[in-house]
Design a protein around this motif. Sequence first.
Motif, PDB file in Angstrom:
ATOM      1  N   TYR A 253       0.823  -1.210   0.000  1.00  0.00           N
ATOM      2  CA  TYR A 253       0.000   0.000   0.000  1.00  0.00           C
ATOM      3  C   TYR A 253       0.860   1.263   0.000  1.00  0.00           C
ATOM      4  N   GLN A 254       1.985   1.213   0.707  1.00  0.00           N
ATOM      5  CA  GLN A 254       2.883   2.363   0.714  1.00  0.00           C
ATOM      6  C   GLN A 254       3.487   2.563  -0.678  1.00  0.00           C
ATOM      7  N   TRP A 255       3.778   1.468  -1.348  1.00  0.00           N
ATOM      8  CA  TRP A 255       4.299   1.523  -2.715  1.00  0.00           C
ATOM      9  C   TRP A 255       3.284   2.170  -3.654  1.00  0.00           C
ATOM     10  N   CYS A 256       2.014   1.799  -3.495  1.00  0.00           N
ATOM     11  CA  CYS A 256       0.946   2.405  -4.304  1.00  0.00           C
ATOM     12  C   CYS A 256       0.826   3.899  -4.007  1.00  0.00           C
ATOM     13  N   LYS A 257       0.924   4.243  -2.726  1.00  0.00           N
ATOM     14  CA  LYS A 257       0.834   5.658  -2.346  1.00  0.00           C
ATOM     15  C   LYS A 257       1.984   6.450  -2.959  1.00  0.00           C
ATOM     16  N   ASP A 258       3.179   5.925  -2.868  1.00  0.00           N
ATOM     17  CA  ASP A 258       4.341   6.607  -3.450  1.00  0.00           C
ATOM     18  C   ASP A 258       4.142   6.814  -4.947  1.00  0.00           C
ATOM     19  N   TYR A 259       3.558   5.818  -5.589  1.00  0.00           N
ATOM     20  CA  TYR A 259       3.346   5.896  -7.043  1.00  0.00           C
ATOM     21  C   TYR A 259       2.401   7.046  -7.399  1.00  0.00           C
ATOM     22  N   ILE A 260       1.267   7.130  -6.718  1.00  0.00           N
ATOM     23  CA  ILE A 260       0.303   8.172  -7.078  1.00  0.00           C
ATOM     24  C   ILE A 260       0.791   9.561  -6.673  1.00  0.00           C
ATOM     25  N   MET A 261       1.619   9.640  -5.615  1.00  0.00           N
ATOM     26  CA  MET A 261       2.148  10.941  -5.235  1.00  0.00           C
ATOM     27  C   MET A 261       3.228  11.388  -6.220  1.00  0.00           C
ATOM     28  N   ASP A 262       3.973  10.435  -6.767  1.00  0.00           N
ATOM     29  CA  ASP A 262       4.914  10.776  -7.834  1.00  0.00           C
ATOM     30  C   ASP A 262       4.156  11.273  -9.062  1.00  0.00           C
ATOM     31  N   ASP A 263       3.029  10.633  -9.346  1.00  0.00           N
ATOM     32  CA  ASP A 263       2.203  11.066 -10.464  1.00  0.00           C
ATOM     33  C   ASP A 263       1.640  12.462 -10.202  1.00  0.00           C
ATOM     34  N   ALA A 264       1.292  12.736  -8.940  1.00  0.00           N
ATOM     35  CA  ALA A 264       0.794  14.068  -8.573  1.00  0.00           C
ATOM     36  C   ALA A 264       1.867  15.125  -8.825  1.00  0.00           C
ATOM     37  N   LYS A 265       3.112  14.770  -8.546  1.00  0.00           N
ATOM     38  CA  LYS A 265       4.220  15.703  -8.778  1.00  0.00           C
ATOM     39  C   LYS A 265       4.312  16.066 -10.255  1.00  0.00           C
ATOM     40  N   VAL A 266       4.115  15.074 -11.121  1.00  0.00           N
ATOM     41  CA  VAL A 266       4.152  15.316 -12.564  1.00  0.00           C
ATOM     42  C   VAL A 266       2.985  16.223 -12.977  1.00  0.00           C
ATOM     43  N   GLU A 267       1.817  15.983 -12.400  1.00  0.00           N
ATOM     44  CA  GLU A 267       0.643  16.791 -12.736  1.00  0.00           C
ATOM     45  C   GLU A 267       0.817  18.241 -12.296  1.00  0.00           C
ATOM     46  N   VAL A 268       1.370  18.440 -11.118  1.00  0.00           N
ATOM     47  CA  VAL A 268       1.597  19.802 -10.622  1.00  0.00           C
ATOM     48  C   VAL A 268       2.656  20.496 -11.478  1.00  0.00           C
ATOM     49  N   TRP A 269       3.673  19.745 -11.872  1.00  0.00           N
ATOM     50  CA  TRP A 269       4.695  20.308 -12.754  1.00  0.00           C
ATOM     51  C   TRP A 269       4.079  20.786 -14.063  1.00  0.00           C
ATOM     52  N   GLN A 270       3.124  20.012 -14.599  1.00  0.00           N
ATOM     53  CA  GLN A 270       2.475  20.406 -15.837  1.00  0.00           C
ATOM     54  C   GLN A 270       1.715  21.711 -15.660  1.00  0.00           C
ATOM     55  N   LYS A 271       1.180  21.941 -14.464  1.00  0.00           N
ATOM     56  CA  LYS A 271       0.521  23.216 -14.189  1.00  0.00           C
ATOM     57  C   LYS A 271       1.507  24.372 -14.331  1.00  0.00           C
ATOM     58  N   ALA A 272       2.719  24.171 -13.836  1.00  0.00           N
ATOM     59  CA  ALA A 272       3.748  25.204 -13.963  1.00  0.00           C
ATOM     60  C   ALA A 272       4.111  25.424 -15.424  1.00  0.00           C
ATOM     61  N   VAL A 273       4.243  24.334 -16.175  1.00  0.00           N
ATOM     62  CA  VAL A 273       4.563  24.441 -17.605  1.00  0.00           C
ATOM     63  C   VAL A 273       3.452  25.172 -18.352  1.00  0.00           C
ATOM     64  N   ASP A 274       2.208  24.822 -18.046  1.00  0.00           N
ATOM     65  CA  ASP A 274       1.066  25.451 -18.719  1.00  0.00           C
ATOM     66  C   ASP A 274       0.975  26.941 -18.407  1.00  0.00           C
ATOM     67  N   SER A 275       1.443  27.338 -17.219  1.00  0.00           N
ATOM     68  CA  SER A 275       1.342  28.746 -16.820  1.00  0.00           C
ATOM     69  C   SER A 275       2.429  29.608 -17.460  1.00  0.00           C
ATOM     70  N   ALA A 276       3.419  28.984 -18.071  1.00  0.00           N
ATOM     71  CA  ALA A 276       4.528  29.723 -18.682  1.00  0.00           C
ATOM     72  C   ALA A 276       4.161  30.201 -20.088  1.00  0.00           C
ATOM     73  N   THR A 277       4.834  31.241 -20.526  1.00  0.00           N
ATOM     74  CA  THR A 277       4.663  31.762 -21.881  1.00  0.00           C
ATOM     75  C   THR A 277       5.960  31.535 -22.644  1.00  0.00           C
ATOM     76  N   MET A 278       5.874  30.798 -23.747  1.00  0.00           N
ATOM     77  CA  MET A 278       7.058  30.479 -24.542  1.00  0.00           C
ATOM     78  C   MET A 278       7.088  31.358 -25.785  1.00  0.00           C
ATOM     79  N   ALA A 279       8.134  32.173 -25.900  1.00  0.00           N
ATOM     80  CA  ALA A 279       8.255  33.089 -27.029  1.00  0.00           C
ATOM     81  C   ALA A 279       8.949  32.453 -28.216  1.00  0.00           C
ATOM     82  N   GLY A 280       9.520  31.280 -28.005  1.00  0.00           N
ATOM     83  CA  GLY A 280      10.261  30.580 -29.046  1.00  0.00           C
ATOM     84  C   GLY A 280      11.114  29.523 -28.375  1.00  0.00           C
TER      85      GLY A 280
END
Length: 409
Positions: A253-280
């Motif tokens: 169960y701890q292994w499963c928890k670690d897995y979904i929290m790692d996935d949460a980290k990726v999802e939160v990171w995508q929020k940061a990427v989406d909030s950025a403006t890329m000029a090129g």
Amino acid sequence: ENPFYLFLRRLTVEKTNQNIEQNTNMEQEVNIEQNANSDIDYNVEQNEETKKKFSPAVLIMPGIIAIILAVFAGVVYYGKVVKPKKDIDKQAGYKVEDYITLDKYTGFDYEVTQDVFDECVKEETDSYEEVERAAIATDQIEFNYTGYIDGSKIADISQKDAELIVGEDTKGAYKVFSEAIIGKKAGSRFEVEVNGADVNEISLSQQNYTNKKVIFKIKINSVSKLDVEKITDKWVKENYLEDYGLENTKDFYQWCKDYIMDDAKVEVWQKAVDSATMAGYPQEVYDDIVVEFTQNANYYAEQFGITTDQYLKDFCGYTDETLEEEYLNEVKSELVMWYIVKEQRLECTEEDIEAKYEELYLDLGYDNVEGMKADYKKKEMKKAVLLDKAQDYVYDNSNIKENFEVPKN
């Protein structure tokens, strides 16, 4: 030695010599004055002497010290802030701010729900065994569907070897498919009509089919029944001890928890990427991303025994357009990484690099670290380490809610 520090030392010596010369001249003036006025009252003489001994150095020296301290502070600021940021640009190979603007990369809200945790557990405990009977609820179905509008086949809403769990989907085209499949066996062929608005979600190119009459021809390839493993210490040891070191249900169960929290980290990171403006973006960054992405696809395609194109388009569902979007998202992610590394002065040590080799070599199919080092140089590992640290920074400074319970046994 730094020429700037030599300049400071020379400036201080020159000003000190000037002050000594000024003090000497003032003392000579005081002696002459004292000899000329020897009959003056002792107290008056002492007052005059005191006044004449006042040196401009009293004012000059604090000013010099202030200048030196200010210049020294500038040197320290350059060494601690400006130079490290220039070093980051050198590592990246470009000036980060020329391509990316990021107003926010902390304080994101993200919730990990009970459904997410339960789904993670189900992926480990649930398996399917092919059967010859008619489909019922909870069965896994593999099927082909082909969409037609006004009698013409529409490739955008057609797919081979699609999968669904009967009764799992509650809306959209897959709900219609699921309801129509119940009671049918492998090999069955039939047609269903789906409202155009419900077809939009399965459009590979995100076209809008609202108000269209869509007919689907469906063929069932296989029907498989659900088999759910009971989670026990024995089951955990048999399936997870050798590869993951898990010995009991608590570890699982701890292994499963670690897995979904790692996935949460990726999802939160995508929020940061989406909030950025890329000029090129630098062309070499884009080219490197395409090569890395293709190499990974090649590896997994080989594992499944299919071509890379089949893996990307049939297995992962990419089209040419969505694949390009994925490339650009990865480019943007790298730019955001360097931006945060630069702003937060994140660093990578030799120990970090070695630990990253140890972490990844098995996942990438190598027998040992040395084999991986032959293909992945330190520069690539350093980038991986810095990406981890940038993601950790965003995650640790966001609002993560763990709204789920882990079973006690």
